[in-house]
Design an enzyme around this catalytic site. Structure first.
Site, PDB file in Angstrom:
ATOM      1  N   GLN A   1     -17.870  -6.430  -1.424  1.00 13.14           N
ATOM      2  CA  GLN A   1     -16.674  -7.291  -2.146  1.00 13.14           C
ATOM      3  C   GLN A   1     -16.807  -8.550  -1.506  1.00 13.14           C
ATOM      4  OE1 GLN A   1     -13.909  -4.186  -2.333  1.00 13.14           O
ATOM      5  NE2 GLN A   1     -12.621  -5.839  -2.242  1.00 13.14           N
TER       6      GLN A   1
ATOM      7  N   VAL B   1       5.013  -5.694  -4.441  1.00  9.28           N
ATOM      8  CA  VAL B   1       5.841  -5.435  -3.374  1.00  9.28           C
ATOM      9  C   VAL B   1       5.983  -6.689  -2.556  1.00  9.28           C
ATOM     10  CG1 VAL B   1       6.920  -4.374  -1.319  1.00  9.28           C
ATOM     11  CG2 VAL B   1       5.569  -2.837  -3.193  1.00  9.28           C
TER      12      VAL B   1
ATOM     13  N   GLY C   1      -2.472  -1.766  -7.292  1.00 12.54           N
ATOM     14  CA  GLY C   1      -1.411  -2.947  -7.177  1.00 12.54           C
ATOM     15  C   GLY C   1      -1.517  -3.800  -8.051  1.00 12.54           C
TER      16      GLY C   1
ATOM     17  N   HIS D   1       0.655  -1.106   0.117  1.00  5.32           N
ATOM     18  CA  HIS D   1       0.085   0.007   0.194  1.00  5.32           C
ATOM     19  C   HIS D   1       0.848   1.372  -0.128  1.00  5.32           C
ATOM     20  CE1 HIS D   1      -2.862  -2.889   2.154  1.00  5.32           C
ATOM     21  NE2 HIS D   1      -3.451  -2.433   1.186  1.00  5.32           N
TER      22      HIS D   1
END
Ligand code: PAF
Length: 279
Positions: free
Chosen positions: A60, A175, A146, A36
């Site tokens: 979701q 990442v 991301g 993040h």
């Protein structure tokens, strides 16, 4: 750093910004990690003000998923945002964000049929609905997502293009921990042993990408390489190991155009996803 819990509060701040000041946006569900913070870094580089939303979006999550136990460490998250130079956090209450008569949803047809969409039927409808609503509230010029959630990113990019939303849509590289494991808020659920075994996902993807780079274009062979690495780590369950085209997110036999190698695997009760792009 400002913290807004209501749409009205955020809007007052947004409207007070000089007209030429741009806003970069990193939407999150909190439990922030280095992945993040990379989104925040990119947003800060590309815009004058950086806004992070922290909202665990009930739309979701499926009925048997982890909505109620999803981590919500708000104080730690806001300290991380402050240290990273974030201008404002938008963290609405679910009841205010979705009043009881909320009735509108956003669907992007087609791209949600495979990968995570196959086992999480209403997931992307929930993601598109919340992100479109957040875009309308935050009014960003730049939005960062991301690559780890590649299906989400490509579906949202299509939504932005289809609906002519006026923003710069950034997909930011995954990442990873030093072990190769993709950073995820759900990694917090893993035991040390599961965390170690879960590195087999990235290992398998990397081995398959190396074989592809050396000329192997048969999707079955590439998937077999990924699967062998994952199976050796004794996962609880493999949801999918797939090779899809970037354009349609549908399975392919030959990995020749821009493609994605992707996997979703359970270790214990934790479902982990990862992918590599082949361009
Ligand atoms: O990727 C996430 O954390 C969420 O799906 C998002 C984009 C914040 C929407 O709730």
């Amino acid at each position: 750093m400002e913290v807004f819990k209501t749409v009205a509060g955020y809007r007052t701040w947004r409207n007070s910004l000089p007209a030429n000041r741009t806003v970069g946006f990193a939407p999150t569900m909190g439990a922030l990690h280095a992945g993040h913070m990379r989104l925040v870094e990119v947003a800060r580089k590309l815009a004058d003000e950086t806004v992070v939303s922290i909202f665990v979006n009930p739309l979701q999550f499926g009925p048997a998923e982890d909505f109620s136990r999803y981590p919500r460490p708000f104080e730690t998250d806001s300290a991380l945002c402050r240290a990273a130079g974030v201008s404002a956090i938008f963290a609405p209450e679910p009841g205010d964000f979705y009043p009881s008569d909320f009735s509108t949803h956003c669907d992007v047809d087609g791209l949600d049929q495979h990968l995570c969409g196959a086992s999480r039927p209403d997931h992307f409808r929930g993601v598109c609905t919340v992100v479109l609503k957040l875009f309308n509230i935050i009014q960003p010029q730049v939005a960062c997502f991301g690559q780890k959630d590649i299906q989400q990113a490509l579906i949202l990019r299509r939504m932005v293009e289809d609906l002519s939303l006026n923003l710069d849509f950034q997909i930011v590289e995954t990442v990873r921990e030093s072990s190769g494991l993709a950073m995820s808020s759900r990694n917090a659920y893993l035991s040390d042993d599961e965390k170690m075994r879960a590195t087999a996902i990235y290992k398998g993807l990397t081995q398959a990408k190396a074989a592809w780079a050396q000329g192997e274009k048969d999707a079955t062979v590439l998937k077999r390489i990924i699967r062998a690495s994952i199976d050796a780590a004794q996962p609880t369950r493999v949801d999918y190991v797939e090779a899809v085209s970037q354009a349609r997110l549908a399975p392919i036999d030959r990995v020749e155009g821009p493609s994605v190698l992707a996997a979703a695997v359970y270790f214990g009760k934790t479902r982990l996803i990862d992918n590599l792009l082949l361009n």
